[in-house]
Motif scaffolding. Structure first.
Motif, PDB file in Angstrom:
ATOM      1  N   GLY A  12       1.592-100.734  10.196  1.00  0.00           N
ATOM      2  CA  GLY A  12       3.082 -99.632  11.420  1.00  0.00           C
ATOM      3  C   GLY A  12       4.922 -99.585  11.143  1.00  0.00           C
ATOM      4  N   ASN A  13       4.781-100.201   9.633  1.00  0.00           N
ATOM      5  CA  ASN A  13       6.213 -99.280   9.804  1.00  0.00           C
ATOM      6  C   ASN A  13       6.408 -97.811   9.587  1.00  0.00           C
ATOM      7  OD1 ASN A  13       6.553-101.984   8.888  1.00  0.00           O
ATOM      8  ND2 ASN A  13       6.702-101.672   6.650  1.00  0.00           N
ATOM      9  N   THR A  14       5.395 -96.949   8.711  1.00  0.00           N
ATOM     10  CA  THR A  14       5.740 -95.355   9.135  1.00  0.00           C
ATOM     11  C   THR A  14       5.776 -95.511  10.816  1.00  0.00           C
ATOM     12  OG1 THR A  14       5.057 -95.338   7.135  1.00  0.00           O
ATOM     13  CG2 THR A  14       5.268 -93.181   8.219  1.00  0.00           C
ATOM     14  N   ARG A  15       4.943 -95.920  11.168  1.00  0.00           N
ATOM     15  CA  ARG A  15       4.453 -95.546  12.811  1.00  0.00           C
ATOM     16  C   ARG A  15       6.181 -96.166  14.001  1.00  0.00           C
ATOM     17  NH1 ARG A  15       1.204 -99.309  14.278  1.00  0.00           N
ATOM     18  NH2 ARG A  15      -0.777 -97.339  13.294  1.00  0.00           N
ATOM     19  N   ALA A  16       6.704 -97.248  13.477  1.00  0.00           N
ATOM     20  CA  ALA A  16       7.722 -97.886  14.193  1.00  0.00           C
ATOM     21  C   ALA A  16       9.149 -96.676  13.708  1.00  0.00           C
ATOM     22  CB  ALA A  16       8.473 -99.261  13.662  1.00  0.00           C
ATOM     23  N   VAL A  17       9.335 -96.397  12.660  1.00  0.00           N
ATOM     24  CA  VAL A  17      10.306 -95.284  12.913  1.00  0.00           C
ATOM     25  C   VAL A  17      10.032 -93.789  13.067  1.00  0.00           C
ATOM     26  CG1 VAL A  17      11.516 -94.000  10.715  1.00  0.00           C
ATOM     27  CG2 VAL A  17      11.135 -96.206  10.097  1.00  0.00           C
ATOM     28  N   GLY A  18       8.928 -93.502  12.248  1.00  0.00           N
ATOM     29  CA  GLY A  18       8.575 -91.877  13.263  1.00  0.00           C
ATOM     30  C   GLY A  18       8.758 -92.023  14.716  1.00  0.00           C
ATOM     31  N   LYS A  19       8.300 -93.043  15.852  1.00  0.00           N
ATOM     32  CA  LYS A  19       8.452 -93.142  17.500  1.00  0.00           C
ATOM     33  C   LYS A  19       9.933 -93.252  18.053  1.00  0.00           C
ATOM     34  CE  LYS A  19       4.487 -95.541  18.863  1.00  0.00           C
ATOM     35  NZ  LYS A  19       3.396 -96.854  19.478  1.00  0.00           N
ATOM     36  N   GLU A  20      10.860 -93.707  16.933  1.00  0.00           N
ATOM     37  CA  GLU A  20      11.697 -93.863  17.080  1.00  0.00           C
ATOM     38  C   GLU A  20      12.518 -92.287  15.916  1.00  0.00           C
ATOM     39  OE1 GLU A  20      14.942 -96.371  17.645  1.00  0.00           O
ATOM     40  OE2 GLU A  20      13.530 -97.982  17.779  1.00  0.00           O
ATOM     41  N   ILE A  21      12.397 -91.877  15.577  1.00  0.00           N
ATOM     42  CA  ILE A  21      12.437 -90.340  15.216  1.00  0.00           C
ATOM     43  C   ILE A  21      12.277 -89.506  16.905  1.00  0.00           C
ATOM     44  CG2 ILE A  21      12.080 -88.716  13.762  1.00  0.00           C
ATOM     45  CD1 ILE A  21      12.082 -90.512  11.903  1.00  0.00           C
ATOM     46  N   ALA A  22      10.366 -89.825  17.464  1.00  0.00           N
ATOM     47  CA  ALA A  22      10.496 -88.646  18.199  1.00  0.00           C
ATOM     48  C   ALA A  22      10.969 -88.983  19.647  1.00  0.00           C
ATOM     49  CB  ALA A  22       9.098 -89.109  17.945  1.00  0.00           C
ATOM     50  N   GLU A  23      11.270 -89.742  19.807  1.00  0.00           N
ATOM     51  CA  GLU A  23      12.095 -90.895  21.329  1.00  0.00           C
ATOM     52  C   GLU A  23      13.493 -89.666  21.060  1.00  0.00           C
ATOM     53  OE1 GLU A  23      13.273 -94.410  21.935  1.00  0.00           O
ATOM     54  OE2 GLU A  23      11.217 -95.185  21.674  1.00  0.00           O
ATOM     55  N   ARG A  24      14.113 -89.170  19.814  1.00  0.00           N
ATOM     56  CA  ARG A  24      15.407 -88.631  19.628  1.00  0.00           C
ATOM     57  C   ARG A  24      15.351 -87.408  19.727  1.00  0.00           C
ATOM     58  NH1 ARG A  24      16.040 -93.658  16.600  1.00  0.00           N
ATOM     59  NH2 ARG A  24      18.207 -93.676  16.598  1.00  0.00           N
ATOM     60  N   LEU A  25      14.133 -86.613  19.769  1.00  0.00           N
ATOM     61  CA  LEU A  25      14.037 -85.287  19.601  1.00  0.00           C
ATOM     62  C   LEU A  25      12.742 -85.022  20.412  1.00  0.00           C
ATOM     63  CD1 LEU A  25      13.424 -83.969  15.755  1.00  0.00           C
ATOM     64  CD2 LEU A  25      15.601 -83.334  17.526  1.00  0.00           C
ATOM     65  N   GLY A  26      12.449 -85.703  21.189  1.00  0.00           N
ATOM     66  CA  GLY A  26      11.491 -85.240  22.044  1.00  0.00           C
ATOM     67  C   GLY A  26      10.322 -84.970  21.282  1.00  0.00           C
ATOM     68  N   GLY A  75       5.848 -88.154   8.523  1.00  0.00           N
ATOM     69  CA  GLY A  75       5.611 -89.044   8.118  1.00  0.00           C
ATOM     70  C   GLY A  75       4.377 -90.175   7.220  1.00  0.00           C
ATOM     71  N   THR A  76       4.979 -90.448   5.735  1.00  0.00           N
ATOM     72  CA  THR A  76       4.317 -91.066   5.382  1.00  0.00           C
ATOM     73  C   THR A  76       4.797 -92.684   4.755  1.00  0.00           C
ATOM     74  OG1 THR A  76       2.430 -91.128   2.976  1.00  0.00           O
ATOM     75  CG2 THR A  76       4.752 -90.200   3.120  1.00  0.00           C
ATOM     76  N   PRO A  77       3.836 -93.581   4.433  1.00  0.00           N
ATOM     77  CA  PRO A  77       3.614 -94.781   3.857  1.00  0.00           C
ATOM     78  C   PRO A  77       3.751 -94.655   2.213  1.00  0.00           C
ATOM     79  CG  PRO A  77       1.609 -94.827   4.704  1.00  0.00           C
ATOM     80  CD  PRO A  77       2.427 -93.804   4.750  1.00  0.00           C
ATOM     81  N   ILE A  78       4.253 -95.061   1.099  1.00  0.00           N
ATOM     82  CA  ILE A  78       4.517 -94.520   0.128  1.00  0.00           C
ATOM     83  C   ILE A  78       2.953 -95.779  -0.888  1.00  0.00           C
ATOM     84  CG2 ILE A  78       5.180 -94.467  -2.558  1.00  0.00           C
ATOM     85  CD1 ILE A  78       8.068 -93.831  -1.601  1.00  0.00           C
ATOM     86  N   TRP A  79       2.505 -94.912  -1.223  1.00  0.00           N
ATOM     87  CA  TRP A  79       1.039 -96.156  -2.464  1.00  0.00           C
ATOM     88  C   TRP A  79       1.314 -95.719  -2.855  1.00  0.00           C
ATOM     89  CZ3 TRP A  79      -3.326 -94.791   1.730  1.00  0.00           C
ATOM     90  CH2 TRP A  79      -3.178 -95.810   3.330  1.00  0.00           C
ATOM     91  N   ALA A  80       1.187 -96.224  -4.032  1.00  0.00           N
ATOM     92  CA  ALA A  80       1.442 -96.443  -5.955  1.00  0.00           C
ATOM     93  C   ALA A  80       2.466 -95.413  -6.001  1.00  0.00           C
ATOM     94  CB  ALA A  80      -0.550 -96.249  -6.332  1.00  0.00           C
ATOM     95  N   GLY A  81       3.055 -95.349  -5.711  1.00  0.00           N
ATOM     96  CA  GLY A  81       4.051 -93.862  -6.479  1.00  0.00           C
ATOM     97  C   GLY A  81       3.693 -92.602  -5.593  1.00  0.00           C
ATOM     98  N   ARG A  82       2.520 -92.584  -5.202  1.00  0.00           N
ATOM     99  CA  ARG A  82       2.446 -91.150  -3.972  1.00  0.00           C
ATOM    100  C   ARG A  82       2.828 -91.271  -3.080  1.00  0.00           C
ATOM    101  NH1 ARG A  82      -0.189 -89.147  -8.500  1.00  0.00           N
ATOM    102  NH2 ARG A  82       0.692 -89.692 -10.869  1.00  0.00           N
ATOM    103  N   MET A  83       2.218 -90.615  -1.599  1.00  0.00           N
ATOM    104  CA  MET A  83       2.109 -89.508  -0.744  1.00  0.00           C
ATOM    105  C   MET A  83       0.862 -90.945  -0.564  1.00  0.00           C
ATOM    106  SD  MET A  83       0.877 -86.078   0.375  1.00  0.00           S
ATOM    107  CE  MET A  83       2.018 -85.537  -0.863  1.00  0.00           C
ATOM    108  N   SER A  84       0.468 -91.378   1.099  1.00  0.00           N
ATOM    109  CA  SER A  84      -0.453 -92.344   0.769  1.00  0.00           C
ATOM    110  C   SER A  84      -1.751 -90.870   1.414  1.00  0.00           C
ATOM    111  CB  SER A  84      -0.567 -92.687   2.460  1.00  0.00           C
ATOM    112  OG  SER A  84      -0.186 -91.544   3.547  1.00  0.00           O
TER     113      SER A  84
END
Ligand SMILES: Cc1cc2nc3c(=O)[nH]c(=O)nc-3n(C[C@H](O)[C@H](O)[C@H](O)COP(=O)(O)O)c2cc1C
Length: 158
Positions: A12-26, A75-84
């Motif tokens: 849920g973290n990346t989704r929450a941040v993404g939604k905030e960004i999407a709202e700002r940019l439409g 947007g991605t979470p970091i997993w094991a030092g890499r992109m998901s």
């Protein structure tokens, strides 16, 4: 500017941040979806293993064509030092389809720069802006201003 926001999020973290960004940019939103669920300890281990081995996950067919957008924010979470691994799968499938891109990641606080470089290589797109949101930043007062600055950098690049 027609903008698409593409995210993968397991907890849920990346989704929450993404939604905030999407709202700002439409922006329109595409969420990358796993075919196989990643629940429990086994899901956690498999996720780390796939990411570490740079193995793309099996994902559902994306429903939106990024080529139709002036800018794509990924947007991605970091997993094991890499992109998901689901984001790797998406970028591999659509490599070269991003006329302008910006990247962000959420993480516990490490490996941001190498992940951004890897995303640029796989997507074949140099980002106009990047952002790291660590666990501390996610719950801090400064989150809103970090997101505003990220959006400003994106907007001023056009
Ligand atoms: C399998 C796995 C591996 C992770 N590895 C890292 C890591 O190497 N470095 C890091 O900073 N955070 C790591 N994390 C933490 C996540 O990046 C962080 O919690 C992120 O915000 C999760 O995003 P999500 O809620 O959108 O799934 C890992 C999480 C998981 C599930």
């Amino acid at each position: 500017m027609k903008t698409l926001l593409v995210i993968y999020s397991k907890t849920g973290n990346t989704r929450a941040v993404g939604k905030e960004i999407a709202e700002r940019l439409g922006a329109d939103i595409e969420e990358i979806m796993d075919i196989r669920p990643r629940k429990g300890l086994f899901g956690f281990i498999r996720s780390g293993f796939e990411a570490l081995r740079c193995k793309p996950a099996e994902i559902r067919q994306p429903s939106i064509a990024p080529k139709e957008y002036d800018l794509v924010i990924l947007g991605t979470p970091i997993w094991a030092g890499r992109m998901s691994s689901p984001v790797r799968a998406y970028l591999q499938q659509l490599s070269g389809s991003f006329s302008n891109a910006a990247f962000f990641c959420t993480c516990s606080g490490q490996d941001y720069e190498s992940v951004m470089k890897d995303m640029a290589n796989v997507a074949k797109a140099e980002p106009v802006a990047t952002l790291e949101v660590s666990k501390e930043k996610l719950v801090s007062q400064e989150l809103a201003s970090l997101l505003d600055k990220f959006v400003d950098r994106i907007s001023s690049a056009h």
